[in-house]
Design a protein around this motif. Sequence first.
Motif, PDB file in Angstrom:
ATOM      1  N   VAL A  28      -6.524   7.730   8.496  1.00  0.00           N
ATOM      2  CA  VAL A  28      -5.398   6.957   7.227  1.00  0.00           C
ATOM      3  C   VAL A  28      -5.591   7.308   6.163  1.00  0.00           C
ATOM      4  O   VAL A  28      -4.661   7.729   5.592  1.00  0.00           O
ATOM      5  CB  VAL A  28      -4.621   6.000   8.019  1.00  0.00           C
ATOM      6  N   SER A  29      -6.310   6.870   5.995  1.00  0.00           N
ATOM      7  CA  SER A  29      -7.112   6.460   4.545  1.00  0.00           C
ATOM      8  C   SER A  29      -7.689   8.337   3.902  1.00  0.00           C
ATOM      9  O   SER A  29      -7.307   8.719   2.545  1.00  0.00           O
ATOM     10  CB  SER A  29      -8.109   5.590   4.562  1.00  0.00           C
ATOM     11  N   GLY A  30      -8.244   8.814   5.207  1.00  0.00           N
ATOM     12  CA  GLY A  30      -8.460  10.471   5.056  1.00  0.00           C
ATOM     13  C   GLY A  30      -7.257  11.448   4.516  1.00  0.00           C
ATOM     14  O   GLY A  30      -7.380  12.098   3.358  1.00  0.00           O
ATOM     15  N   LEU A  31      -5.832  10.622   4.957  1.00  0.00           N
ATOM     16  CA  LEU A  31      -5.250  11.902   5.044  1.00  0.00           C
ATOM     17  C   LEU A  31      -4.186  11.046   2.667  1.00  0.00           C
ATOM     18  O   LEU A  31      -3.763  11.841   2.546  1.00  0.00           O
ATOM     19  CB  LEU A  31      -3.817  11.666   5.933  1.00  0.00           C
ATOM     20  N   VAL A  32      -4.527  10.276   2.629  1.00  0.00           N
ATOM     21  CA  VAL A  32      -3.601   9.484   1.773  1.00  0.00           C
ATOM     22  C   VAL A  32      -4.367  10.594   0.553  1.00  0.00           C
ATOM     23  O   VAL A  32      -3.737  10.917  -0.512  1.00  0.00           O
ATOM     24  CB  VAL A  32      -4.252   7.814   1.474  1.00  0.00           C
ATOM     25  N   LEU A  56       0.533  -1.020  -0.393  1.00  0.00           N
ATOM     26  CA  LEU A  56       0.063  -0.217  -0.156  1.00  0.00           C
ATOM     27  C   LEU A  56       0.609   1.235   0.054  1.00  0.00           C
ATOM     28  O   LEU A  56       0.089   2.292  -1.184  1.00  0.00           O
ATOM     29  CB  LEU A  56      -0.955   0.048   1.000  1.00  0.00           C
ATOM     30  N   SER A  57       1.858   1.000   0.865  1.00  0.00           N
ATOM     31  CA  SER A  57       2.941   2.607   0.672  1.00  0.00           C
ATOM     32  C   SER A  57       3.484   2.502  -0.208  1.00  0.00           C
ATOM     33  O   SER A  57       3.503   4.040  -0.894  1.00  0.00           O
ATOM     34  CB  SER A  57       3.742   2.281   1.694  1.00  0.00           C
ATOM     35  N   VAL A  58       4.439   1.477  -1.359  1.00  0.00           N
ATOM     36  CA  VAL A  58       4.404   1.735  -1.969  1.00  0.00           C
ATOM     37  C   VAL A  58       3.371   2.215  -3.361  1.00  0.00           C
ATOM     38  O   VAL A  58       3.999   3.167  -4.430  1.00  0.00           O
ATOM     39  CB  VAL A  58       5.232  -0.073  -2.861  1.00  0.00           C
ATOM     40  N   SER A  59       2.490   1.491  -3.653  1.00  0.00           N
ATOM     41  CA  SER A  59       1.649   2.070  -4.410  1.00  0.00           C
ATOM     42  C   SER A  59       1.139   3.522  -4.376  1.00  0.00           C
ATOM     43  O   SER A  59       1.375   4.893  -5.399  1.00  0.00           O
ATOM     44  CB  SER A  59       0.107   1.428  -4.002  1.00  0.00           C
ATOM     45  N   THR A  60       0.829   3.980  -3.363  1.00  0.00           N
ATOM     46  CA  THR A  60       0.433   5.379  -2.567  1.00  0.00           C
ATOM     47  C   THR A  60       1.627   6.404  -3.157  1.00  0.00           C
ATOM     48  O   THR A  60       1.447   7.427  -3.579  1.00  0.00           O
ATOM     49  CB  THR A  60       0.284   5.405  -1.123  1.00  0.00           C
ATOM     50  N   ALA A  61       2.785   6.095  -2.942  1.00  0.00           N
ATOM     51  CA  ALA A  61       4.121   7.000  -3.069  1.00  0.00           C
ATOM     52  C   ALA A  61       4.311   7.127  -5.016  1.00  0.00           C
ATOM     53  O   ALA A  61       4.248   8.256  -4.960  1.00  0.00           O
ATOM     54  CB  ALA A  61       5.047   6.205  -2.331  1.00  0.00           C
ATOM     55  N   ILE A  62       4.021   6.037  -5.300  1.00  0.00           N
ATOM     56  CA  ILE A  62       3.743   6.312  -6.912  1.00  0.00           C
ATOM     57  C   ILE A  62       2.401   7.625  -7.310  1.00  0.00           C
ATOM     58  O   ILE A  62       3.525   8.274  -7.842  1.00  0.00           O
ATOM     59  CB  ILE A  62       3.838   4.769  -7.555  1.00  0.00           C
ATOM     60  N   VAL A  63       1.687   7.005  -6.976  1.00  0.00           N
ATOM     61  CA  VAL A  63       0.740   8.052  -7.751  1.00  0.00           C
ATOM     62  C   VAL A  63       0.090   9.328  -7.160  1.00  0.00           C
ATOM     63  O   VAL A  63       0.172  10.287  -7.819  1.00  0.00           O
ATOM     64  CB  VAL A  63      -0.701   7.488  -6.238  1.00  0.00           C
ATOM     65  N   PHE A  64       1.688   9.376  -5.618  1.00  0.00           N
ATOM     66  CA  PHE A  64       1.549  10.514  -4.690  1.00  0.00           C
ATOM     67  C   PHE A  64       2.805  11.617  -6.124  1.00  0.00           C
ATOM     68  O   PHE A  64       2.377  12.448  -6.091  1.00  0.00           O
ATOM     69  CB  PHE A  64       1.860  10.756  -3.322  1.00  0.00           C
ATOM     70  N   ILE A  65       4.067  10.713  -6.225  1.00  0.00           N
ATOM     71  CA  ILE A  65       4.990  11.798  -7.144  1.00  0.00           C
ATOM     72  C   ILE A  65       4.163  11.711  -8.425  1.00  0.00           C
ATOM     73  O   ILE A  65       4.598  13.018  -8.981  1.00  0.00           O
ATOM     74  CB  ILE A  65       5.924  10.161  -7.278  1.00  0.00           C
ATOM     75  N   SER A  69      -8.603   7.019  -3.383  1.00  0.00           N
ATOM     76  CA  SER A  69      -8.594   6.868  -2.135  1.00  0.00           C
ATOM     77  C   SER A  69      -9.600   5.856  -1.948  1.00  0.00           C
ATOM     78  O   SER A  69      -9.574   5.032  -0.593  1.00  0.00           O
ATOM     79  CB  SER A  69      -9.290   8.366  -2.248  1.00  0.00           C
ATOM     80  N   MET A  70     -10.569   5.536  -2.309  1.00  0.00           N
ATOM     81  CA  MET A  70     -11.401   5.000  -1.959  1.00  0.00           C
ATOM     82  C   MET A  70     -11.408   2.866  -1.465  1.00  0.00           C
ATOM     83  O   MET A  70     -11.418   2.210  -0.912  1.00  0.00           O
ATOM     84  CB  MET A  70     -13.074   5.066  -2.550  1.00  0.00           C
ATOM     85  N   CYS A  71     -10.073   2.855  -2.980  1.00  0.00           N
ATOM     86  CA  CYS A  71      -9.887   1.474  -2.440  1.00  0.00           C
ATOM     87  C   CYS A  71      -8.350   1.079  -1.696  1.00  0.00           C
ATOM     88  O   CYS A  71      -8.949   0.259  -0.893  1.00  0.00           O
ATOM     89  CB  CYS A  71      -9.019   1.586  -4.098  1.00  0.00           C
ATOM     90  N   PHE A  72      -8.292   1.964  -1.349  1.00  0.00           N
ATOM     91  CA  PHE A  72      -7.304   2.198  -0.635  1.00  0.00           C
ATOM     92  C   PHE A  72      -7.561   2.082   1.238  1.00  0.00           C
ATOM     93  O   PHE A  72      -7.095   1.828   1.727  1.00  0.00           O
ATOM     94  CB  PHE A  72      -5.675   3.986   0.025  1.00  0.00           C
ATOM     95  N   GLY A  73      -8.671   2.855   1.346  1.00  0.00           N
ATOM     96  CA  GLY A  73      -9.531   3.073   2.454  1.00  0.00           C
ATOM     97  C   GLY A  73     -10.285   2.388   2.417  1.00  0.00           C
ATOM     98  O   GLY A  73     -10.075   1.320   4.114  1.00  0.00           O
ATOM     99  N   MET A  74     -10.734   1.702   1.805  1.00  0.00           N
ATOM    100  CA  MET A  74     -11.217  -0.227   1.508  1.00  0.00           C
ATOM    101  C   MET A  74     -10.168  -1.190   2.731  1.00  0.00           C
ATOM    102  O   MET A  74     -10.378  -1.989   3.451  1.00  0.00           O
ATOM    103  CB  MET A  74     -11.976  -0.259   1.041  1.00  0.00           C
ATOM    104  N   ALA A  75      -8.914  -1.484   1.756  1.00  0.00           N
ATOM    105  CA  ALA A  75      -7.765  -2.076   2.305  1.00  0.00           C
ATOM    106  C   ALA A  75      -7.274  -2.353   3.540  1.00  0.00           C
ATOM    107  O   ALA A  75      -7.316  -2.700   4.621  1.00  0.00           O
ATOM    108  CB  ALA A  75      -6.853  -1.374   1.061  1.00  0.00           C
ATOM    109  N   ILE A  76      -7.236  -0.002   3.566  1.00  0.00           N
ATOM    110  CA  ILE A  76      -6.843  -0.207   5.303  1.00  0.00           C
ATOM    111  C   ILE A  76      -7.788  -0.624   6.693  1.00  0.00           C
ATOM    112  O   ILE A  76      -6.618  -0.522   7.620  1.00  0.00           O
ATOM    113  CB  ILE A  76      -6.312   1.189   4.977  1.00  0.00           C
TER     114      ILE A  76
END
Length: 321
Positions: free
Chosen positions: A69-73, A9-18, A40-47
């Motif tokens: 956590v998901s809101g911050l992402v 999840l961290s690697v995926s989010t970092a790539i999207v953020f960059i 955001s919804m996919c990440f929120g459901m996962a976390i």
Amino acid sequence: MSIYILSVLSVSTAIVFISTFFCKPVKEKMSHMVFVMAYSMCFGMAIGFYLGLIFQKDLLLATVASMWVSGLVGLLIGLKIHLHSMMEGFFSGLMAGMMGAMLSAMLSVNQAHFLIMISVLLTVGFGFLCSLHFLSNSFVNFIEKYFYLFLISCCITLFVVYVTFPASFLKAEDSLAKSTSKYSSHLNDEKQKKSGPNFKDEILVNWDININNNEYQSSQQELRKNVKVTLSLTNFDSIEHDIEISPFIFEPFNERIKTIASHQHGNNIEKQEHSILHLHTEPESTNKLTFVPKVSGTYQYYCTIPGHKELGMIGIIRISN
């Protein structure tokens, strides 16, 4: 398990953020908002599913942690795009995290494990799509030239995540419940066949049932007619549970324990004495009942708390002659 999920999840989010740093402003901001909301919804459901299992005994903590956590992402993903995208990402992640954590509390470990895997795969897949979308304006020629290479890379990554995804979750919780059952006495009269009115006073068989993650874990599959049995119901969950067998003819040994429980979870129905075996246990506690089965056969036991039987809290016990 935890390191694997958080790393993916961290690697995926970092790539999207960059990739959002290369996103050029466009007149149609709606397309950016849709991709921010989807990720955001996919990440929120996962976390949410993940933290719901990690903090399964504290639903409030799991829900609040998942929401923030998901809101911050979602907020970070929309930060470099537009104020509207920030709001869309924040509240989408907030809602998805809350739903994931609350739903996880209603599921067994295996069911939640399956949903975690699905949501992680969705997060990774949408991460690739979001990155391509945000980079499309700045590197349009490069992306068009190597589009199929990006698509193949996405498919390979999803396949690798699926294949390497851990096959079990919360092994420590499961092993705790199983290790407790090792200290219980097992059926020791399988090679003895005796009968008579006083045989039940000579042999005592322990039937231990552990409840963990809304599941029955029983140490016995078969009991004997006219043999005294002590049923021990241990509840490892943070909510109350019980067990009921009906109809079931037996002779109770504990005068203080009645065949019809003093609390009722459903409709009040007049029942025949000693035809319903019912034992209730509070969260993280143990309760016992001693009885003698009087009729052989195969019986189903289940939890009468509303919704628990539908979640799979059902078992089978056989009474032999």
